[in-house]
Design a protein around this motif. Structure first.
Motif, PDB file in Angstrom:
ATOM      1  N   PRO A   1     -12.285  18.733   0.516  1.00 34.83           N
ATOM      2  CA  PRO A   1     -11.496  19.285   1.618  1.00 34.83           C
ATOM      3  C   PRO A   1     -10.002  19.042   1.417  1.00 34.83           C
ATOM      4  O   PRO A   1      -9.582  17.962   0.982  1.00 34.83           O
ATOM      5  N   GLY A   2      -9.211  20.063   1.730  1.00 33.58           N
ATOM      6  CA  GLY A   2      -7.764  19.938   1.572  1.00 33.58           C
ATOM      7  C   GLY A   2      -7.254  20.301   0.207  1.00 33.58           C
ATOM      8  O   GLY A   2      -6.041  20.314  -0.022  1.00 33.58           O
ATOM      9  N   VAL A   3      -8.162  20.600  -0.718  1.00 37.99           N
ATOM     10  CA  VAL A   3      -7.766  21.026  -2.062  1.00 37.99           C
ATOM     11  C   VAL A   3      -8.206  22.477  -2.236  1.00 37.99           C
ATOM     12  O   VAL A   3      -9.398  22.788  -2.093  1.00 37.99           O
ATOM     13  N   PHE A   4      -7.272  23.338  -2.545  1.00 40.15           N
ATOM     14  CA  PHE A   4      -7.528  24.773  -2.649  1.00 40.15           C
ATOM     15  C   PHE A   4      -7.281  25.234  -4.082  1.00 40.15           C
ATOM     16  O   PHE A   4      -6.583  24.565  -4.849  1.00 40.15           O
TER      17      PHE A   4
ATOM     18  N   ASN B   1      -7.649   9.865  -0.958  1.00 43.46           N
ATOM     19  CA  ASN B   1      -7.363   8.555  -0.396  1.00 43.46           C
ATOM     20  C   ASN B   1      -7.228   8.693   1.113  1.00 43.46           C
ATOM     21  O   ASN B   1      -6.142   8.912   1.643  1.00 43.46           O
ATOM     22  N   GLY B   2      -8.376   8.625   1.800  1.00 44.10           N
ATOM     23  CA  GLY B   2      -8.391   8.896   3.223  1.00 44.10           C
ATOM     24  C   GLY B   2      -8.035  10.349   3.463  1.00 44.10           C
ATOM     25  O   GLY B   2      -8.591  11.258   2.851  1.00 44.10           O
ATOM     26  N   SER B   3      -7.065  10.601   4.333  1.00 41.85           N
ATOM     27  CA  SER B   3      -6.650  11.977   4.610  1.00 41.85           C
ATOM     28  C   SER B   3      -5.667  12.500   3.575  1.00 41.85           C
ATOM     29  O   SER B   3      -5.359  13.693   3.559  1.00 41.85           O
ATOM     30  N   ALA B   4      -5.172  11.630   2.711  1.00 39.85           N
ATOM     31  CA  ALA B   4      -4.206  12.044   1.688  1.00 39.85           C
ATOM     32  C   ALA B   4      -4.917  12.471   0.416  1.00 39.85           C
ATOM     33  O   ALA B   4      -6.045  12.049   0.126  1.00 39.85           O
TER      34      ALA B   4
ATOM     35  N   TYR C   1      -6.173  24.262   7.525  1.00 41.52           N
ATOM     36  CA  TYR C   1      -6.736  22.944   7.215  1.00 41.52           C
ATOM     37  C   TYR C   1      -5.951  21.840   7.947  1.00 41.52           C
ATOM     38  O   TYR C   1      -6.550  20.906   8.505  1.00 41.52           O
ATOM     39  N   LEU C   2      -4.627  21.947   7.938  1.00 42.26           N
ATOM     40  CA  LEU C   2      -3.813  20.917   8.591  1.00 42.26           C
ATOM     41  C   LEU C   2      -4.061  20.874  10.093  1.00 42.26           C
ATOM     42  O   LEU C   2      -3.961  19.809  10.717  1.00 42.26           O
ATOM     43  N   GLU C   3      -4.397  22.021  10.685  1.00 44.68           N
ATOM     44  CA  GLU C   3      -4.713  22.062  12.108  1.00 44.68           C
ATOM     45  C   GLU C   3      -6.096  21.500  12.393  1.00 44.68           C
ATOM     46  O   GLU C   3      -6.340  20.922  13.459  1.00 44.68           O
ATOM     47  N   ASN C   4      -7.030  21.655  11.421  1.00 41.61           N
ATOM     48  CA  ASN C   4      -8.402  21.187  11.622  1.00 41.61           C
ATOM     49  C   ASN C   4      -8.966  20.679  10.298  1.00 41.61           C
ATOM     50  O   ASN C   4      -9.687  21.388   9.603  1.00 41.61           O
ATOM     51  N   PRO C   5      -8.597  19.446   9.913  1.00 36.53           N
ATOM     52  CA  PRO C   5      -9.071  18.911   8.633  1.00 36.53           C
ATOM     53  C   PRO C   5     -10.590  18.839   8.541  1.00 36.53           C
ATOM     54  O   PRO C   5     -11.162  18.916   7.475  1.00 36.53           O
TER      55      PRO C   5
ATOM     56  N   TRP D   1     -19.401  16.757   0.837  1.00 31.74           N
ATOM     57  CA  TRP D   1     -18.535  17.414   1.810  1.00 31.74           C
ATOM     58  C   TRP D   1     -18.600  16.657   3.135  1.00 31.74           C
ATOM     59  O   TRP D   1     -19.660  16.526   3.745  1.00 31.74           O
ATOM     60  N   ASP D   2     -17.450  16.146   3.609  1.00 37.24           N
ATOM     61  CA  ASP D   2     -17.465  15.298   4.804  1.00 37.24           C
ATOM     62  C   ASP D   2     -16.779  15.928   6.011  1.00 37.24           C
ATOM     63  O   ASP D   2     -16.590  15.274   7.036  1.00 37.24           O
ATOM     64  N   ALA D   3     -16.398  17.185   5.913  1.00 34.75           N
ATOM     65  CA  ALA D   3     -15.763  17.852   7.058  1.00 34.75           C
ATOM     66  C   ALA D   3     -16.826  18.482   7.945  1.00 34.75           C
ATOM     67  O   ALA D   3     -17.887  18.903   7.473  1.00 34.75           O
ATOM     68  N   GLU D   4     -16.530  18.577   9.240  1.00 37.39           N
ATOM     69  CA  GLU D   4     -17.467  19.168  10.195  1.00 37.39           C
ATOM     70  C   GLU D   4     -17.281  20.687  10.290  1.00 37.39           C
ATOM     71  O   GLU D   4     -17.191  21.246  11.385  1.00 37.39           O
ATOM     72  N   ARG D   5     -17.198  21.331   9.178  1.00 41.76           N
ATOM     73  CA  ARG D   5     -17.023  22.781   9.112  1.00 41.76           C
ATOM     74  C   ARG D   5     -17.365  23.226   7.694  1.00 41.76           C
ATOM     75  O   ARG D   5     -17.455  22.407   6.776  1.00 41.76           O
ATOM     76  N   ASP D   6     -17.521  24.546   7.518  1.00 39.40           N
ATOM     77  CA  ASP D   6     -17.736  25.082   6.180  1.00 39.40           C
ATOM     78  C   ASP D   6     -16.417  25.140   5.423  1.00 39.40           C
ATOM     79  O   ASP D   6     -15.340  25.192   6.033  1.00 39.40           O
ATOM     80  N   PRO D   7     -16.469  25.143   4.086  1.00 40.43           N
ATOM     81  CA  PRO D   7     -15.228  25.288   3.304  1.00 40.43           C
ATOM     82  C   PRO D   7     -14.516  26.595   3.640  1.00 40.43           C
ATOM     83  O   PRO D   7     -15.144  27.636   3.824  1.00 40.43           O
ATOM     84  N   LEU D   8     -13.208  26.512   3.725  1.00 39.13           N
ATOM     85  CA  LEU D   8     -12.404  27.720   3.906  1.00 39.13           C
ATOM     86  C   LEU D   8     -12.457  28.566   2.638  1.00 39.13           C
ATOM     87  O   LEU D   8     -12.920  28.104   1.589  1.00 39.13           O
ATOM     88  N   HIS D   9     -11.952  29.786   2.717  1.00 36.81           N
ATOM     89  CA  HIS D   9     -12.189  30.774   1.659  1.00 36.81           C
ATOM     90  C   HIS D   9     -11.798  30.282   0.257  1.00 36.81           C
ATOM     91  O   HIS D   9     -12.577  30.431  -0.684  1.00 36.81           O
ATOM     92  N   LEU D  10     -10.634  29.708   0.082  1.00 39.83           N
ATOM     93  CA  LEU D  10     -10.190  29.242  -1.236  1.00 39.83           C
ATOM     94  C   LEU D  10     -10.282  27.722  -1.368  1.00 39.83           C
ATOM     95  O   LEU D  10      -9.749  27.157  -2.329  1.00 39.83           O
ATOM     96  N   GLU D  11     -10.968  27.087  -0.446  1.00 38.38           N
ATOM     97  CA  GLU D  11     -11.068  25.630  -0.459  1.00 38.38           C
ATOM     98  C   GLU D  11     -12.146  25.185  -1.435  1.00 38.38           C
ATOM     99  O   GLU D  11     -13.233  25.772  -1.512  1.00 38.38           O
ATOM    100  N   THR D  12     -11.862  24.140  -2.182  1.00 37.62           N
ATOM    101  CA  THR D  12     -12.807  23.614  -3.168  1.00 37.62           C
ATOM    102  C   THR D  12     -13.782  22.655  -2.499  1.00 37.62           C
ATOM    103  O   THR D  12     -13.781  22.498  -1.278  1.00 37.62           O
ATOM    104  N   SER D  13     -14.592  21.994  -3.314  1.00 35.79           N
ATOM    105  CA  SER D  13     -15.570  21.044  -2.786  1.00 35.79           C
ATOM    106  C   SER D  13     -14.926  19.759  -2.271  1.00 35.79           C
ATOM    107  O   SER D  13     -15.617  18.909  -1.705  1.00 35.79           O
TER     108      SER D  13
END
Length: 570
Positions: A533-536, A330-333, A566-570, A519-531
């Protein structure tokens, strides 16, 4: 035993008008050392505590019994390791029954530090103190100060028991007992054929057709309660304290507990949501012997309890008996929805849902589930295994640990393994342990093809996978550990998973260098990040994860580090 510095003898009974001060108890067979410890303790704590000393473990136990009868409290027990007759470790273990909340400190020489480490596992030792402790201001008092503070914060009220009345061979009765045991809720079990069970049912106005019945510590009667009702009545937290958190952790196994500990310790407002009980499959293990820092092993329940208490102490919130049915953006949440229609929200989510044992497909097993056939170790059934023939299906560590545990109770334990040996799936230390237990037999290249019984399991039919021959054997219990399936079916299509249902994360999401769909983030998924963003994802639910407790805890810790990024760069 003495209140220092008086002569040897039982402590004087305190005046009924003046409550006795809590005691610091020191035990050492060397009179000079005993007096020195008492002197140093009295110098700093004598105004607030009785300083009680003994020169043998038995003398100390006898006086502790007198103190317990009088209602006197004990804050700290300090015992020397090397004592004749009863060493310090044996004393602390026996004193645990009299004063379970007292902090326990072992006095030891440098050469005996191995004994101190053993004590950490055997009696849940709080600290070991090397002799000599001079100067006490640096080496003794800081330790005792910490022990007194921990004791003062502990709940020393008498524990009221929950009572459970049910049929021995009832699947639901087993589920209720298992829920309470895994959540470390003290309870007393009353089989319905016992006179006391009949008396309780009559007092509650319930007949034996409505079992199981649970009577809460407050006297409330619950008839066939579900997990949410049980949790509410026995004091487990089920209602979130807030609507929005920094971090939601879904699943209370080692990965989830690890994420909760690190999340809370690093200042994130963290809530852990657990469907059944913290610990997951590891929490049901009778003994984990290859976890770093526990050279003599530790039970899953002990490890889970320590991690749970640690997470709560650091500020994490724990919700039990809450089933998550949906995860939304829901947006950033990120929104987590429960089965009852309520929801909570957070900046980030860690999926630590773990896995569940697959069901064994053979005639009769479904009908006898909970009535002699169990998935996982079901430690609450151990006492009932006395004199029975127990069968364990599976060849991995969890199956081996269960076989070792049940061999202490059962007449015989037979491991039924599909493969030609245990070497490919079980740790070598456990294989050697099993080989040294005469009550355990390993049947390789074998499988269960049928289960039969009336009220409960009575016989199993085994098939030799090499020859095709079958054999019917007497069996009182069957425990199944045949691999696991991830609990991810509720995630929907937004979270990418592999063919087995395990969650894909990090580099596994990049196919041909392309980011996953949606995927709508301007970066690649982080190591344990799922498809999303913000969910690991952490632990056994992650694709290609190492199925070990230490690895799961490491995943949980790493996930929190990545949440910060992620919180520093969503």
């Amino acid at each position: 035993m003495t209140d220092a510095p008086t002569s040897t003898g039982a402590p004087t009974a305190p005046s009924s008008l003046v409550p006795a001060k809590p005691a610091l108890v020191t035990v050492d067979d060397d009179p000079s050392v005993s007096r020195a410890v008492a002197r140093d303790l009295r110098r700093r704590y004598g105004d607030r505590f009785r300083i009680v000393r003994a020169e043998s473990g038995q003398q100390a136990l006898d006086t502790l019994k007198e103190m317990a009868l009088r209602g006197n409290d004990v804050a700290v027990l300090l015992a020397d390791y090397r004592m004749p007759g009863m060493n310090g470790l044996e004393f602390l273990e026996r004193a645990l029954d009299l004063y379970p909340v007292a902090r326990r400190v072992l006095l030891t020489a440098y050469a005996d530090t191995d004994a101190a480490i053993t004590a950490i596992n055997v009696v849940d030792l709080d600290h070991y103190l090397l002799k000599p402790w001079d100067p006490p201001e640096e080496k003794l008092y800081p330790v005792v100060d910490a022990m007194i503070e921990a004791w003062a914060q502990a709940d020393r009220h008498e524990v009221s028991e929950t009572r459970v009345i049910g049929h021995r061979w009832s699947a639901r009765s087993h589920e209720v007992r298992d829920f309470l045991a895994r959540n470390q809720v003290p309870y007393r079990w009353y089989p319905v054929d016992q006179p006391e069970a009949c008396r309780l049912l009559e007092a509650a106005g319930v007949d034996d057709s409505q079992l199981p019945v649970v009577i809460s510590p407050s006297g409330e009667c619950l008839v066939c309660p579900d997990e949410m009702q049980l949790a509410d009545r026995v004091g487990l937290s089920t209602i979130p304290a807030a609507d929005f958190y920094d971090l939601i952790v879904i699943g209370g196994g080692p990965a989830g507990l690890g994420a909760s500990v690190y999340g809370a310790s690093e200042g994130l407002r963290t809530v852990l949501v657990e469907r059944m009980a913290t610990g997951g499959q590891a929490g049901q293990s009778s003994r984990i012997e290859n976890y770093l820092g526990f050279p003599d092993g530790v039970s899953g329940a002990q490890l889970t309890d320590r991690a749970r208490r640690q997470a709560i102490r650091l500020g994490a919130e724990l919700l039990t008996a809450r089933e998550v049915v949906a995860l939304e953006a829901n947006g950033s949440a990120r929104t987590v929805r429960f089965a009852d229609g309520t929801a909570i929200h957070a900046h980030a989510v860690v999926l630590a849902t773990g896995v569940t044992y697959r069901e064994l497909e053979a005639p009769g097993l479904t009908e006898l589930a909970g009535r002699g056939v169990f998935y996982g170790s079901a430690l609450t059934e151990a006492a009932g295994c006395a004199g029975s023939d127990v069968y364990v299906v599976g060849g991995a560590n969890s199956a081996g640990q269960a076989a070792v545990y049940f061999s202490r109770h059962a007449r015989s334990v037979t491991m039924v393994v599909r493969g030609p040996s245990l070497q490919a799936s079980m740790s070598q230390y456990l294989i050697e342990q099993i080989e040294g237990i005469p009550e355990i037999t390993v049947r390789t290249c074998s499988e269960v093809v049928e289960a039969t019984g009336g009220e409960h399991l009575e016989k199993l039919t085994l098939r030799d996978r090499t020859t095709g021959e079958t054999e019917t054997v007497d069996a009182g219990y069957l425990f199944v550990f045949i691999g696991a399936s991830p609990r991810t079916e509720w995630l929907g299509e937004r979270i990418a998973r592999d063919a087995g249902g395990f969650v894909l994360a990090g580099p596994d999401l990049l196919v041909g260098g392309k980011r996953p769909a949606g995927w709508d983030a301007e970066r690649d998924p982080l190591h344990l990040e799922t498809s999303l963003p913000g969910v690991f994802v952490a632990g056994d639910a992650r694709a290609e994860s190492v199925k070990r407790v230490a690895s799961a805890v490491g995943d949980g810790a790493m996930a929190v580090s990545l949440v910060h990024r992620y919180l520093e760069n969503p």
